[in-house]
Write a protein that holds these residues in place. Structure first.
Motif, PDB file in Angstrom:
ATOM      1  N   ALA A 143       0.849  -1.195   0.000  1.00 18.51           N
ATOM      2  CA  ALA A 143       0.000   0.000   0.000  1.00 18.51           C
ATOM      3  C   ALA A 143       0.882   1.241   0.000  1.00 18.51           C
ATOM      4  CB  ALA A 143      -0.909  -0.005   1.228  1.00 18.51           C
ATOM      5  N   PRO A 144       0.396   2.367  -0.543  1.00 20.36           N
ATOM      6  CA  PRO A 144       1.247   3.559  -0.674  1.00 20.36           C
ATOM      7  C   PRO A 144       1.696   4.141   0.654  1.00 20.36           C
ATOM      8  CG  PRO A 144      -1.032   4.043  -1.304  1.00 20.36           C
ATOM      9  CD  PRO A 144      -0.928   2.557  -1.171  1.00 20.36           C
ATOM     10  N   GLU A 145       0.876   4.053   1.701  1.00 16.94           N
ATOM     11  CA  GLU A 145       1.257   4.642   2.978  1.00 16.94           C
ATOM     12  C   GLU A 145       2.457   3.955   3.623  1.00 16.94           C
ATOM     13  OE1 GLU A 145      -2.325   1.869   3.777  1.00 16.94           O
ATOM     14  OE2 GLU A 145      -1.709   3.370   2.274  1.00 16.94           O
ATOM     15  N   LEU A 146       2.740   2.709   3.206  1.00 13.71           N
ATOM     16  CA  LEU A 146       3.887   1.994   3.752  1.00 13.71           C
ATOM     17  C   LEU A 146       5.212   2.552   3.239  1.00 13.71           C
ATOM     18  CD1 LEU A 146       2.529  -1.660   3.416  1.00 13.71           C
ATOM     19  CD2 LEU A 146       2.573  -0.230   5.468  1.00 13.71           C
ATOM     20  N   LEU A 147       5.152   3.414   2.216  1.00 14.18           N
ATOM     21  CA  LEU A 147       6.356   4.008   1.641  1.00 14.18           C
ATOM     22  C   LEU A 147       6.758   5.302   2.337  1.00 14.18           C
ATOM     23  CD1 LEU A 147       5.439   3.519  -2.128  1.00 14.18           C
ATOM     24  CD2 LEU A 147       6.935   2.084  -0.739  1.00 14.18           C
ATOM     25  N   ASP A 148       5.957   5.754   3.298  1.00 14.94           N
ATOM     26  CA  ASP A 148       6.234   7.010   3.997  1.00 14.94           C
ATOM     27  C   ASP A 148       7.228   6.758   5.121  1.00 14.94           C
ATOM     28  OD1 ASP A 148       4.444   8.358   2.347  1.00 14.94           O
ATOM     29  OD2 ASP A 148       2.748   7.982   3.677  1.00 14.94           O
ATOM     30  N   ALA A 149       8.506   6.808   4.786  1.00 17.00           N
ATOM     31  CA  ALA A 149       9.563   6.507   5.756  1.00 17.00           C
ATOM     32  C   ALA A 149       9.659   7.594   6.813  1.00 17.00           C
ATOM     33  CB  ALA A 149      10.898   6.357   5.040  1.00 17.00           C
ATOM     34  N   LYS A 150       9.755   7.192   8.070  1.00 11.78           N
ATOM     35  CA  LYS A 150      10.005   8.151   9.139  1.00 11.78           C
ATOM     36  C   LYS A 150      11.407   8.739   8.957  1.00 11.78           C
ATOM     37  CE  LYS A 150       6.955   6.601  12.841  1.00 11.78           C
ATOM     38  NZ  LYS A 150       6.864   6.122  14.239  1.00 11.78           N
ATOM     39  N   PRO A 151      11.573  10.025   9.204  1.00 14.92           N
ATOM     40  CA  PRO A 151      12.885  10.649   8.994  1.00 14.92           C
ATOM     41  C   PRO A 151      14.009   9.962   9.755  1.00 14.92           C
ATOM     42  CG  PRO A 151      11.203  12.329   9.309  1.00 14.92           C
ATOM     43  CD  PRO A 151      10.539  11.011   9.583  1.00 14.92           C
ATOM     44  N   GLU A 152      13.752   9.526  11.002  1.00 14.12           N
ATOM     45  CA  GLU A 152      14.815   8.898  11.783  1.00 14.12           C
ATOM     46  C   GLU A 152      15.202   7.525  11.222  1.00 14.12           C
ATOM     47  OE1 GLU A 152      10.934   8.448  14.269  1.00 14.12           O
ATOM     48  OE2 GLU A 152      11.849   9.870  12.858  1.00 14.12           O
ATOM     49  N   ILE A 153      14.244   6.827  10.607  1.00 11.68           N
ATOM     50  CA  ILE A 153      14.550   5.531  10.012  1.00 11.68           C
ATOM     51  C   ILE A 153      15.359   5.718   8.729  1.00 11.68           C
ATOM     52  CG2 ILE A 153      13.530   3.501   8.902  1.00 11.68           C
ATOM     53  CD1 ILE A 153      11.312   3.636  10.988  1.00 11.68           C
ATOM     54  N   LEU A 154      14.974   6.701   7.931  1.00 12.83           N
ATOM     55  CA  LEU A 154      15.743   6.999   6.722  1.00 12.83           C
ATOM     56  C   LEU A 154      17.150   7.467   7.093  1.00 12.83           C
ATOM     57  CD1 LEU A 154      15.592   7.060   3.671  1.00 12.83           C
ATOM     58  CD2 LEU A 154      14.716   9.407   3.808  1.00 12.83           C
TER      59      LEU A 154
ATOM     60  N   PHE B 251       8.702  -6.947   6.927  1.00  9.00           N
ATOM     61  CA  PHE B 251       7.392  -6.559   7.433  1.00  9.00           C
ATOM     62  C   PHE B 251       6.884  -5.266   6.796  1.00  9.00           C
ATOM     63  CE2 PHE B 251       9.660  -8.946  10.660  1.00  9.00           C
ATOM     64  CZ  PHE B 251       8.739  -9.937  10.964  1.00  9.00           C
ATOM     65  N   PRO B 252       5.569  -5.159   6.595  1.00  7.40           N
ATOM     66  CA  PRO B 252       5.011  -3.961   5.955  1.00  7.40           C
ATOM     67  C   PRO B 252       5.378  -2.659   6.658  1.00  7.40           C
ATOM     68  CG  PRO B 252       3.358  -5.699   6.034  1.00  7.40           C
ATOM     69  CD  PRO B 252       4.528  -6.189   6.834  1.00  7.40           C
ATOM     70  N   GLY B 253       5.482  -2.677   7.992  1.00  8.51           N
ATOM     71  CA  GLY B 253       5.731  -1.440   8.730  1.00  8.51           C
ATOM     72  C   GLY B 253       7.191  -1.099   8.937  1.00  8.51           C
ATOM     73  N   TYR B 254       8.089  -1.666   8.146  1.00 12.54           N
ATOM     74  CA  TYR B 254       9.530  -1.485   8.359  1.00 12.54           C
ATOM     75  C   TYR B 254       9.939  -0.008   8.303  1.00 12.54           C
ATOM     76  CZ  TYR B 254      14.581  -1.961   7.520  1.00 12.54           C
ATOM     77  OH  TYR B 254      15.946  -1.854   7.590  1.00 12.54           O
ATOM     78  N   LEU B 255       9.460   0.744   7.312  1.00 15.61           N
ATOM     79  CA  LEU B 255       9.861   2.141   7.166  1.00 15.61           C
ATOM     80  C   LEU B 255       9.082   3.086   8.060  1.00 15.61           C
ATOM     81  CD1 LEU B 255      10.390   2.556   3.299  1.00 15.61           C
ATOM     82  CD2 LEU B 255      12.125   2.276   5.068  1.00 15.61           C
ATOM     83  N   THR B 256       7.928   2.659   8.520  1.00 13.70           N
ATOM     84  CA  THR B 256       7.091   3.528   9.352  1.00 13.70           C
ATOM     85  C   THR B 256       7.320   3.298  10.847  1.00 13.70           C
ATOM     86  OG1 THR B 256       5.279   1.912   9.255  1.00 13.70           O
ATOM     87  CG2 THR B 256       5.298   3.647   7.586  1.00 13.70           C
ATOM     88  N   GLY B 257       8.223   2.373  11.177  1.00 13.28           N
ATOM     89  CA  GLY B 257       8.542   2.134  12.586  1.00 13.28           C
ATOM     90  C   GLY B 257       7.604   1.175  13.279  1.00 13.28           C
ATOM     91  N   ASP B 258       6.814   0.422  12.522  1.00 13.83           N
ATOM     92  CA  ASP B 258       5.829  -0.488  13.105  1.00 13.83           C
ATOM     93  C   ASP B 258       6.203  -1.954  12.926  1.00 13.83           C
ATOM     94  OD1 ASP B 258       4.117   1.679  13.795  1.00 13.83           O
ATOM     95  OD2 ASP B 258       3.455   1.788  11.714  1.00 13.83           O
ATOM     96  N   ALA B 259       7.459  -2.233  12.666  1.00 10.10           N
ATOM     97  CA  ALA B 259       7.917  -3.611  12.481  1.00 10.10           C
ATOM     98  C   ALA B 259       8.856  -3.987  13.624  1.00 10.10           C
ATOM     99  CB  ALA B 259       8.630  -3.752  11.140  1.00 10.10           C
ATOM    100  N   PRO B 260       9.032  -5.273  13.895  1.00  9.88           N
ATOM    101  CA  PRO B 260       9.960  -5.699  14.948  1.00  9.88           C
ATOM    102  C   PRO B 260      11.374  -5.198  14.680  1.00  9.88           C
ATOM    103  CG  PRO B 260       8.590  -7.534  14.226  1.00  9.88           C
ATOM    104  CD  PRO B 260       8.350  -6.413  13.266  1.00  9.88           C
ATOM    105  N   PHE B 261      12.024  -4.688  15.722  1.00 14.16           N
ATOM    106  CA  PHE B 261      13.375  -4.158  15.529  1.00 14.16           C
ATOM    107  C   PHE B 261      14.378  -5.261  15.215  1.00 14.16           C
ATOM    108  CE2 PHE B 261      13.924  -5.191  20.082  1.00 14.16           C
ATOM    109  CZ  PHE B 261      15.204  -5.727  20.091  1.00 14.16           C
ATOM    110  N   THR B 262      14.059  -6.506  15.565  1.00 10.49           N
ATOM    111  CA  THR B 262      15.009  -7.588  15.352  1.00 10.49           C
ATOM    112  C   THR B 262      15.320  -7.806  13.874  1.00 10.49           C
ATOM    113  OG1 THR B 262      13.100  -9.068  15.614  1.00 10.49           O
ATOM    114  CG2 THR B 262      14.604  -8.876  17.473  1.00 10.49           C
ATOM    115  N   ASP B 263      14.449  -7.330  12.982  1.00 15.80           N
ATOM    116  CA  ASP B 263      14.703  -7.500  11.551  1.00 15.80           C
ATOM    117  C   ASP B 263      15.587  -6.396  10.990  1.00 15.80           C
ATOM    118  OD1 ASP B 263      14.091  -9.472   9.584  1.00 15.80           O
ATOM    119  OD2 ASP B 263      12.954  -7.971   8.478  1.00 15.80           O
ATOM    120  N   ASN B 264      16.045  -5.478  11.847  1.00 17.95           N
ATOM    121  CA  ASN B 264      16.836  -4.350  11.362  1.00 17.95           C
ATOM    122  C   ASN B 264      18.256  -4.731  10.944  1.00 17.95           C
ATOM    123  OD1 ASN B 264      14.625  -2.796  11.838  1.00 17.95           O
ATOM    124  ND2 ASN B 264      15.513  -1.578  13.474  1.00 17.95           N
TER     125      ASN B 264
END
Length: 633
Positions: free
Chosen positions: A234-245, A293-306
């Motif tokens: 979905a398009p909203e999943l592409l909205d990366a949080k600035p701190e994650i980027l 996970f879908p929420g990787y860029l928005t901060g809603d995914a498990p941190f262990t996958d980082n």
């Protein structure tokens, strides 16, 4: 019989060498270029039925011809080419059908006789992407797809993959965008044409495409660019949080600090964010395939996958530019030999964890919790008593269908990844100790993996070259040091490096952040370091039982259903309370389990309470772990 032999060897303490796979006969390949360029056209528009349609035009000469479907795919460490998804093969010349015969001893090979007067073959077939995970990796959905060229071609036998040239093109659904390391040559009527290139470079350059796509520049203005290409459900999943980027941009900078140069012309992370598309992490020289996970860029995914993107990025140096000699082959139907995967994957996993911490993808506490979870896993890896780390490099071949194991802690699995992290932590802290803090594994990485900036090439190495490079950093008997760690048997966990780093593994009732993070994602409750159990949220299915744990000794096994705890219907909170009460109560835990249609009540004699792993500073010692994980300036 095999277990009896192992037991006798252990009882008699007979020394025996750990050996890599037996050398295979060198394949016969031509020292010339394949005559002509092979045209490869892929139509990937049938997303609802998940079918890739392929047409090849192959220049030929009259006479016998063998065609291969790729079998040994780099980065897979086993013969995983999905020949079962290959269908509909038709071959024609001058408009006339030509019959083919599959090789009875090599199902990836197809034989035919090219008639006189035929200068090119017209080949067509389909690649059928799985429609569900139980059929294999789902690589195409109605929103996104990966195009792995190794699944979408046949190539002539007898030639080096570097000397066979392809001219690929790709038709995607209307409006879709894509990312790839491939260079485009143009677009006509919805078909993208790519620049002609060698087969080895084509297979190494997948395409990620999707209805929803976004590209991020991770190093603006760089002469050697690094880009993050993202497709999503979905398009909203592409909205990366600035701190994650910002953390991903820091990853690129921190990798420069470790390796010194960039051994590529440009680099494209390919990232799929989806709960339909199968997860993946696969390295390529100028790109990588990542599915999470879908929420990787928005901060809603498990941190262990980082760690995923750091791992695949580090492979551009360790695995692609610098490659174990036995993993280099002339084409994709020669077996690869995995003897140094504890360097190829093990040190890459080490750098993934370090780079995630240095870039800010992990907080310092999260990085320590990840290491604690890793250390605890191997402290409870009973299989270390019979199977060396060196032997686990063959896991992909032993477990060719990747089926779940009934007793993973005893059988062992792909341990050359995570135990490899502990081995290289050991080496790093030993370097720091011997040099009085002046040198570390960073110095090894720059000297060993540093390539020619802005160029793509391959250098091969063996065990001796690794030892020599370490010795240049700091003199020591590294050959014996490394062999002891990869060839020896437990039972103790390989935690010497952790102790030298100034920390120790402890257990208490506080949940480990990394394990709790994985629990929420994987929908299971973790009691491995108390009872030896991991239990799924749904209906109490037992996911795992540790070998020789209290649960094992009571008679529990994977895939039983935990029905009740002390007479009450099972849930995680009830089991936690029962474990806590048993810490002071003299009565054993009583568990009602179901296996098939049979019910049994089991007694667990366990009184040590809830146990979760953490790291604790060793007073009065240098804190080399914090030094290792600190960002480099």
């Amino acid at each position: 019989m095999a277990r009896l032999v192992i037991l006798l060897l252990c009882l008699l303490a007979l020394p025996f060498p750990v050996r890599a796979q037996a050398p295979t006969v060198a394949p016969v390949v031509s020292d010339r270029d394949y005559p002509g360029v092979i045209s490869l056209a892929v139509d990937a528009t049938d997303v609802s039925r998940r079918i890739y349609r392929v047409r090849e035009r192959l220049p030929v000469q009259p006479g016998p011809l063998k065609l291969w479907y790729p079998q040994w795919i780099p980065g897979n460490h086993a013969a995983t080419g999905p020949i079962n998804q290959f269908a509909g093969l038709l071959i024609a010349g001058n408009g006339q059908r030509i019959e083919w015969r599959r090789d009875p001893l090599d199902v990836y090979a197809f034989h035919l006789d090219v008639p006189v007067g035929v200068a090119a073959l017209e080949i067509e077939f389909q690649s059928l992407s799985p429609t569900a995970d139980d059929q294999g990796r789902v690589a195409m959905t109605t929103e996104l797809m990966s195009v792995q060229w190794s699944r979408l071609l046949l190539y002539p036998a007898g030639y080096d993959a570097r000397r066979i040239r392809f001219e690929p093109s790709l038709r995607l659904p209307e409006g879709w965008q894509f990312g790839s390391a491939l260079e485009t040559a143009g677009s006509d009527d919805g078909v993208t044409r790519f620049q002609p290139l060698a087969l080895v470079d084509l297979v190494d350059s997948p395409v990620y495409a999707g209805r929803y796509f976004k590209r991020f520049d991770l190093d603006p203005g760089a002469k050697i660019p690094v880009r993050l290409n993202v497709i999503a459900d979905a398009p909203e999943l592409l909205d990366a949080k600035p701190e994650i980027l910002a953390a991903h941009r820091a990853l690129v900078k921190q990798a420069d600090r470790v390796f010194g140069t960039r051994p590529f012309v440009h680099y494209d992370f390919l990232l799929a964010l989806s709960d339909q598309f199968s997860g993946i992490g696969l390295e390529h020289h100028q790109s990588s395939e990542n599915g999470t996970f879908p929420g990787y860029l928005t901060g809603d995914a498990p941190f262990t996958d980082n760690y995923l993107l750091p791992h695949e990025y580090a492979h551009s140096w360790n695995g692609k530019f610098m490659r174990p000699a036995m993993l280099w082959t002339p084409h994709y139907n020669t077996p690869m030999q995995n003897d140094l995967l504890w360097v190829y994957e093990g040190q890459t996993e080490f750098w993934a964890w370090v780079l995630a911490a240095r870039a800010g993808l992990y907080t310092p506490q999260q990085a320590r919790e990840v290491l604690a979870a890793n250390a605890a896993m191997f402290e409870h890896r009973a299989g270390r008593g019979w199977r060396s780390l060196q032997d686990t490099v063959y896991q992909g071949i032993v477990d060719f269908n990747d089926a779940p194991q009934a007793w993973e802690s005893w059988q062992r699995g792909y341990d050359f990844y995570d135990e490899g992290t502990l081995v290289w932590l050991d080496v790093d802290t030993k370097l720091r100790e011997l040099s009085k803090g002046k040198r570390s594994l960073d110095d090894f990485a720059q000297g060993f993996f540093g390539g020619y900036a802005g160029e793509v090439g391959v250098s091969r190495y063996g065990f001796a070259e690794v030892v020599q490079a370490l010795d240049r950093v700091q003199a020591h008997d590294w050959a014996s040091y490394l062999r002891e760690r990869v060839d020896s048997h437990g039972p103790a966990a390989p935690l010497q490096g952790l102790a030298r780093a100034g920390w120790k593994l402890v257990y208490d009732e506080t949940p480990n952040l990394a394990i709790a993070d994985a629990e929420g994602d994987g929908e299971y409750d973790d009691f491995r370091y108390s009872l030896g159990l991991q239990v799924a949220h749904d209906e109490g299915t037992v996911n795992d039982v540790l070998w020789d744990s209290p649960a094992y000794r009571a008679g529990m096994a994977k895939d039983m259903q935990l029905v009740a705890v002390s007479g009450m219907a099972y849930n995680a909170e009830r089991l936690k309370r029962a474990i806590t009460v048993a810490h002071t109560d003299q009565r054993p835990l009583e568990l009602l389990v179901k296996q098939g249609d049979a019910y049994r009540t089991l007694q667990l004699d366990y009184r040590n309470g809830l146990r979760h792993p953490h790291l604790q500073r060793i007073a009065g010692t240098p804190d080399r772990l914090t030094q290792l994980l600190a960002p480099r300036k």
